[in-house]
Each structure stands twice: as structure tokens, then as C-alpha cells.
Design an enzyme around this catalytic site. Structure first.
Site, mmCIF file in Angstrom:
data_model
loop_
_atom_site.group_PDB
_atom_site.id
_atom_site.type_symbol
_atom_site.label_atom_id
_atom_site.label_comp_id
_atom_site.label_asym_id
_atom_site.label_seq_id
_atom_site.Cartn_x
_atom_site.Cartn_y
_atom_site.Cartn_z
ATOM 1 N N GLY A 129 49.768 33.395 -52.130
ATOM 2 C CA GLY A 129 48.623 32.697 -51.555
ATOM 3 C C GLY A 129 48.637 32.656 -50.048
ATOM 4 O O GLY A 129 48.621 33.699 -49.400
ATOM 5 N N CYS B 262 53.944 39.296 -39.548
ATOM 6 C CA CYS B 262 52.979 40.120 -40.279
ATOM 7 C C CYS B 262 52.941 41.557 -39.767
ATOM 8 O O CYS B 262 51.964 42.279 -39.962
ATOM 9 C CB CYS B 262 51.587 39.495 -40.232
ATOM 10 S SG CYS B 262 51.568 37.770 -40.776
ATOM 11 N N ALA C 128 49.849 30.417 -46.185
ATOM 12 C CA ALA C 128 50.738 29.497 -45.478
ATOM 13 C C ALA C 128 50.037 29.053 -44.203
ATOM 14 O O ALA C 128 49.685 29.879 -43.357
ATOM 15 C CB ALA C 128 52.063 30.175 -45.159
ATOM 16 N N TYR D 155 57.444 33.883 -41.840
ATOM 17 C CA TYR D 155 58.420 32.794 -41.867
ATOM 18 C C TYR D 155 57.833 31.605 -42.603
ATOM 19 O O TYR D 155 56.648 31.289 -42.450
ATOM 20 C CB TYR D 155 58.788 32.377 -40.437
ATOM 21 C CG TYR D 155 59.608 31.113 -40.368
ATOM 22 C CD1 TYR D 155 60.948 31.109 -40.761
ATOM 23 C CD2 TYR D 155 59.046 29.914 -39.933
ATOM 24 C CE1 TYR D 155 61.694 29.943 -40.723
ATOM 25 C CE2 TYR D 155 59.787 28.746 -39.885
ATOM 26 C CZ TYR D 155 61.111 28.766 -40.280
ATOM 27 O OH TYR D 155 61.854 27.604 -40.252
ATOM 28 N N VAL E 89 56.406 40.851 -43.043
ATOM 29 C CA VAL E 89 57.330 39.725 -42.949
ATOM 30 C C VAL E 89 56.639 38.493 -42.356
ATOM 31 O O VAL E 89 55.795 38.587 -41.476
ATOM 32 C CB VAL E 89 58.564 40.106 -42.094
ATOM 33 C CG1 VAL E 89 58.179 40.382 -40.637
ATOM 34 C CG2 VAL E 89 59.646 39.045 -42.180
#
Length: 214
Positions: free
Chosen positions: A150, A168, A152, A76, A74
Site C-alpha cells: 500500500g 524510491c 507510507a 524506509y 527502496v
């Protein structure tokens, strides 16, 4: 036939629409289609990767959660975070997935260095870090030998939503953005710097950045 890299600046765009466009692009592209990089921001949301576990969503509250098909756990997304979706033909470039991960990490490290920020990747935890704080996250998918999704990069954003998750999948992982490390950072400049570094690492000339989908 030598192809140029197409780089698109899409502004702030809806996640679900962009994800669908990525999948369609990858599904229908031919061996003669140019590789593309999409630079953008998303409205606030959490995305849960294929390896994601429910226990890492601590308290999402009013922020939407979307289950997606990229690798990883996960993370954000929100305004002020620069997202780069990298859609390249790995076979044509002669590289593997691990090579592409290194390309993404090295491109971020170099873009950060241009802003007087010293950063590094970790071999056991994909992404880019500054003093053990994570500044960029990675997640990829490969289909038909071509990549999508990709990276972030946290540029100038509200980091508090990261407190609602284990970023993560790492409990207690601290996040940081560029603005906290260099007050002079401007997102539009970082966008061009990252595009150039990605192009160089992939073996392309610096791209002209196109505005919008077409």
C-alpha cells in the site's frame, strides 16, 4: 451481498510478521470476504521492492534491509510514519491497478488538505509530493486479482535514515513529513482522516476502526 470495509489499527508491528499476514490474507480470501485496510507503524527498516537496485542502498549501516514482493524500489519505514496496507478485491470493485494507485494518491492528498498541507501526485513518479519533496510513497502487489502492500505517509518521524538510500531509486530526492509543514499534526488524527479518505475513494462508508488483528 454488500460488504463493509474493515479497517484495523495495529499500532507498531514487526514488518516480517505483517508481510506474512498480508500474503496469507490475500491467498486464502474468497470473493465474499470483506476488503481490509491495516493502519500501522513499523520499527526502523529499509524495504527493497521488486525493481530495487543494490546501488540505491548507499549506506544502510545498522538498519535492516528486507527484500519484498511489492513494486517499486527502496524506501524506509520507521516510527512516526503511517503505513496503510490496502487489501481490496480489484475485480469486485471494478478497478485496475492504475485506478488503485490514483485512489491511494488522492486519499493522501485529501488527508493532507485537511491539515492545511497542499500536495500533489506526479504522473511519472508514483507517490505524493509537497514542493518537490516526497511525503508519501506507494508500492503494491496484486495476486489473484486482489491487492496488498500500500502506502507510507511521513507524519512525524526522523527523516535522516532516508539519507542512507536513494529514496524510491531517485538520487537526491528530498523527503518531508507533515510535522515540518504543520506543527499541530497528531498521528492519531491523521490515521482516522486517511482511513476515511481511502474508504470514500473506494466507494465505502467511513469505517469504524478496529483495534488489533481481531
Amino acid at each position: 451481498m454488500e460488504l463493509d470495509l474493515i479497517c484495523r489499527d495495529l499500532g507498531v508491528v514487526d514488518y516480517a510478521e505483517t508481510w506474512e499476514r498480508m500474503k496469507q490474507f490475500t491467498q486464502i480470501r474468497s470473493k465474499d470476504d470483506a476488503d481490509e485496510i491495516w493502519l500501522l507503524e513499523h520499527p526502523s527498516l529499509f524495504t527493497q521492492g521488486q525493481a530495487g537496485k543494490e546501488e540505491h542502498l548507499l549506506a544502510p549501516g545498522d538498519i535492516p534491509v528486507i527484500q519484498v514482493d511489492r513494486g517499486g524500489q527502496v524506501t524506509y519505514h520507521g516510527p512516526g510514519q503511517l503505513v496503510a496496507y490496502v487489501m481490496v478485491d480489484l475485480k469486485r470493485l471494478g478497478i485496475g491497478v492504475r485506478d488503485l494507485v490514483s485512489v491511494l494518491e488522492n486519499s493522501v492528498v485529501r488527508a493532507l488538505a485537511l491539515n492545511a498541507i497542499e500536495a500533489y501526485p506526479k504522473p511519472d513518479a508514483p507517490g505524493v509530493y509537497v514542493d518537490e519533496q516526497k511525503i508519501a510513497s506507494l508500492g503494491l502487489r496484486v495476486r489473484r486479482g486482489c491487492s496488498f502492500h500500500g502506502l507510507a505517509l511521513n507524519v512525524d518521524m526522523d527523516l535522516t535514515p532516508f539519507n542512507r538510500i536513494n529514496p524510491c531509486g531517485y538520487q537526491g530526492l528530498q523527503m518531508v513529513d507533515m510535522k515540518r509543514l504543520n506543527k499541530g499534526v497528531i498521528l492519531s488524527n491523521v490515521k482516522a482522516q486517511l482511513a476515511n479518505q481511502l474508504a470514500e475513494q473506494l466507494g465505502y462508508n467511513y469505517p469504524a476502526i478496529q483495534q488489533g488483528w481481531k
